[in-house]
Design a protein around this motif. Sequence first.
Motif, PDB file in Angstrom:
ATOM      1  N   SER A 109       2.490   0.560  11.821  1.00 52.08           N
ATOM      2  CA  SER A 109       1.026   0.493  11.863  1.00 52.08           C
ATOM      3  C   SER A 109       0.392   1.371  10.781  1.00 52.08           C
ATOM      4  CB  SER A 109       0.498   0.893  13.242  1.00 52.08           C
ATOM      5  OG  SER A 109       0.692   2.268  13.486  1.00 52.08           O
ATOM      6  N   LYS A 110       1.110   2.371  10.333  1.00 52.76           N
ATOM      7  CA  LYS A 110       0.588   3.301   9.316  1.00 52.76           C
ATOM      8  C   LYS A 110       0.706   2.765   7.900  1.00 52.76           C
ATOM      9  CE  LYS A 110       1.939   7.043  12.291  1.00 52.76           C
ATOM     10  NZ  LYS A 110       3.047   7.920  12.644  1.00 52.76           N
ATOM     11  N   HIS A 111       1.413   1.652   7.732  1.00 52.59           N
ATOM     12  CA  HIS A 111       1.680   1.145   6.377  1.00 52.59           C
ATOM     13  C   HIS A 111       1.209  -0.298   6.190  1.00 52.59           C
ATOM     14  CE1 HIS A 111       4.067   4.717   5.579  1.00 52.59           C
ATOM     15  NE2 HIS A 111       4.610   4.553   6.777  1.00 52.59           N
ATOM     16  N   SER A 143       0.816  -1.213   0.000  1.00 50.67           N
ATOM     17  CA  SER A 143       0.000   0.000   0.000  1.00 50.67           C
ATOM     18  C   SER A 143       0.852   1.267   0.000  1.00 50.67           C
ATOM     19  CB  SER A 143      -0.949   0.012   1.209  1.00 50.67           C
ATOM     20  OG  SER A 143      -0.214   0.019   2.416  1.00 50.67           O
ATOM     21  N   SER A 144       2.036   1.209   0.591  1.00 48.51           N
ATOM     22  CA  SER A 144       2.915   2.377   0.652  1.00 48.51           C
ATOM     23  C   SER A 144       4.140   2.248  -0.245  1.00 48.51           C
ATOM     24  CB  SER A 144       3.391   2.609   2.083  1.00 48.51           C
ATOM     25  OG  SER A 144       2.304   2.843   2.937  1.00 48.51           O
ATOM     26  N   GLY A 145       4.425   1.040  -0.706  1.00 46.73           N
ATOM     27  CA  GLY A 145       5.590   0.820  -1.552  1.00 46.73           C
ATOM     28  C   GLY A 145       6.913   0.979  -0.811  1.00 46.73           C
ATOM     29  N   ILE A 146       6.928   0.638   0.483  1.00 48.27           N
ATOM     30  CA  ILE A 146       8.151   0.791   1.262  1.00 48.27           C
ATOM     31  C   ILE A 146       8.555  -0.519   1.927  1.00 48.27           C
ATOM     32  CG2 ILE A 146       7.836   3.260   1.730  1.00 48.27           C
ATOM     33  CD1 ILE A 146       6.830   2.459   4.519  1.00 48.27           C
ATOM     34  N   TYR A 147       9.846  -0.595   2.256  1.00 54.90           N
ATOM     35  CA  TYR A 147      10.394  -1.739   2.961  1.00 54.90           C
ATOM     36  C   TYR A 147      10.652  -1.356   4.410  1.00 54.90           C
ATOM     37  CZ  TYR A 147      11.249  -3.969  -1.521  1.00 54.90           C
ATOM     38  OH  TYR A 147      11.085  -4.547  -2.757  1.00 54.90           O
ATOM     39  N   ARG A 177      21.352  -1.923  11.194  1.00 56.13           N
ATOM     40  CA  ARG A 177      21.743  -0.522  11.011  1.00 56.13           C
ATOM     41  C   ARG A 177      22.442  -0.324   9.663  1.00 56.13           C
ATOM     42  NH1 ARG A 177      25.089   0.213  15.321  1.00 56.13           N
ATOM     43  NH2 ARG A 177      23.327  -0.249  16.650  1.00 56.13           N
ATOM     44  N   PHE A 178      23.317  -1.266   9.282  1.00 59.54           N
ATOM     45  CA  PHE A 178      24.017  -1.182   8.001  1.00 59.54           C
ATOM     46  C   PHE A 178      23.028  -1.158   6.839  1.00 59.54           C
ATOM     47  CE2 PHE A 178      25.657  -3.418   4.266  1.00 59.54           C
ATOM     48  CZ  PHE A 178      26.719  -2.581   3.930  1.00 59.54           C
ATOM     49  N   ILE A 179      22.057  -2.068   6.869  1.00 60.37           N
ATOM     50  CA  ILE A 179      21.062  -2.135   5.793  1.00 60.37           C
ATOM     51  C   ILE A 179      20.246  -0.845   5.747  1.00 60.37           C
ATOM     52  CG2 ILE A 179      18.998  -3.322   4.940  1.00 60.37           C
ATOM     53  CD1 ILE A 179      20.209  -5.921   6.190  1.00 60.37           C
ATOM     54  N   LYS A 180      19.798  -0.367   6.902  1.00 54.65           N
ATOM     55  CA  LYS A 180      18.979   0.852   6.944  1.00 54.65           C
ATOM     56  C   LYS A 180      19.764   2.072   6.463  1.00 54.65           C
ATOM     57  CE  LYS A 180      15.618  -0.460  10.444  1.00 54.65           C
ATOM     58  NZ  LYS A 180      15.082  -0.179  11.780  1.00 54.65           N
ATOM     59  N   LYS A 181      21.058   2.141   6.759  1.00 55.31           N
ATOM     60  CA  LYS A 181      21.873   3.286   6.356  1.00 55.31           C
ATOM     61  C   LYS A 181      22.052   3.378   4.843  1.00 55.31           C
ATOM     62  CE  LYS A 181      24.578   4.260  10.457  1.00 55.31           C
ATOM     63  NZ  LYS A 181      25.925   4.337  11.032  1.00 55.31           N
ATOM     64  N   GLN A 182      21.827   2.270   4.142  1.00 54.30           N
ATOM     65  CA  GLN A 182      21.955   2.300   2.683  1.00 54.30           C
ATOM     66  C   GLN A 182      20.854   3.158   2.052  1.00 54.30           C
ATOM     67  OE1 GLN A 182      24.866   0.907   1.552  1.00 54.30           O
ATOM     68  NE2 GLN A 182      25.018   0.577   3.759  1.00 54.30           N
ATOM     69  N   LYS A 183      19.727   3.280   2.759  1.00 53.23           N
ATOM     70  CA  LYS A 183      18.584   4.077   2.297  1.00 53.23           C
ATOM     71  C   LYS A 183      18.266   3.811   0.822  1.00 53.23           C
ATOM     72  CE  LYS A 183      19.362   7.823   5.548  1.00 53.23           C
ATOM     73  NZ  LYS A 183      18.249   7.761   6.422  1.00 53.23           N
ATOM     74  N   SER A 184      18.201   2.528   0.489  1.00 54.70           N
ATOM     75  CA  SER A 184      18.021   2.162  -0.916  1.00 54.70           C
ATOM     76  C   SER A 184      17.088   0.961  -1.072  1.00 54.70           C
ATOM     77  CB  SER A 184      19.384   1.826  -1.529  1.00 54.70           C
ATOM     78  OG  SER A 184      19.245   1.255  -2.798  1.00 54.70           O
ATOM     79  N   SER A 185      15.976   1.184  -1.739  1.00 54.84           N
ATOM     80  CA  SER A 185      15.057   0.079  -2.041  1.00 54.84           C
ATOM     81  C   SER A 185      15.721  -0.910  -2.989  1.00 54.84           C
ATOM     82  CB  SER A 185      13.774   0.611  -2.678  1.00 54.84           C
ATOM     83  OG  SER A 185      13.054   1.373  -1.751  1.00 54.84           O
ATOM     84  N   LYS A 186      16.539  -0.398  -3.903  1.00 54.73           N
ATOM     85  CA  LYS A 186      17.247  -1.261  -4.848  1.00 54.73           C
ATOM     86  C   LYS A 186      18.182  -2.211  -4.091  1.00 54.73           C
ATOM     87  CE  LYS A 186      20.234  -1.076  -8.905  1.00 54.73           C
ATOM     88  NZ  LYS A 186      20.951  -0.206  -9.839  1.00 54.73           N
TER      89      LYS A 186
END
Length: 102
Positions: free
Chosen positions: A41-43, A12-16, A66-75
């Motif tokens: 809960s919002k997504h 619904s939001s297109g986010i990971y 933290r490493f994965i989140k810092k990439q800030k990349s859906s790809k």
Amino acid sequence: MIFYIYILFSESSGIYYVGYTTDVSRRFLQHNEFSETSFTSKHRPWKLMAAFEVPGNESDAMKIERFIKKQKSSKFIRKIIDANTELTGVLAQLVRVPIVRD
């Protein structure tokens, strides 16, 4: 204690969303069912896209999350989810856990 990194996707939001836990099934249900107001809960609804066992302790799991989140990349996250991708570097220690999808 065994820790896991898990990746959720909100169509619904297109986010990971990336998190770590000792119980992937429990956390997945919490993200989709608890009534508290939170980021996840919002997504809703969320789909479990991948889970990985983290050799080591909670600190190791937190560092990888933290490493994965810092990439800030859906790809980047889609690449991790792809079962054909060979994980390297920091992610090389992760062990892919088979999951049941709906």
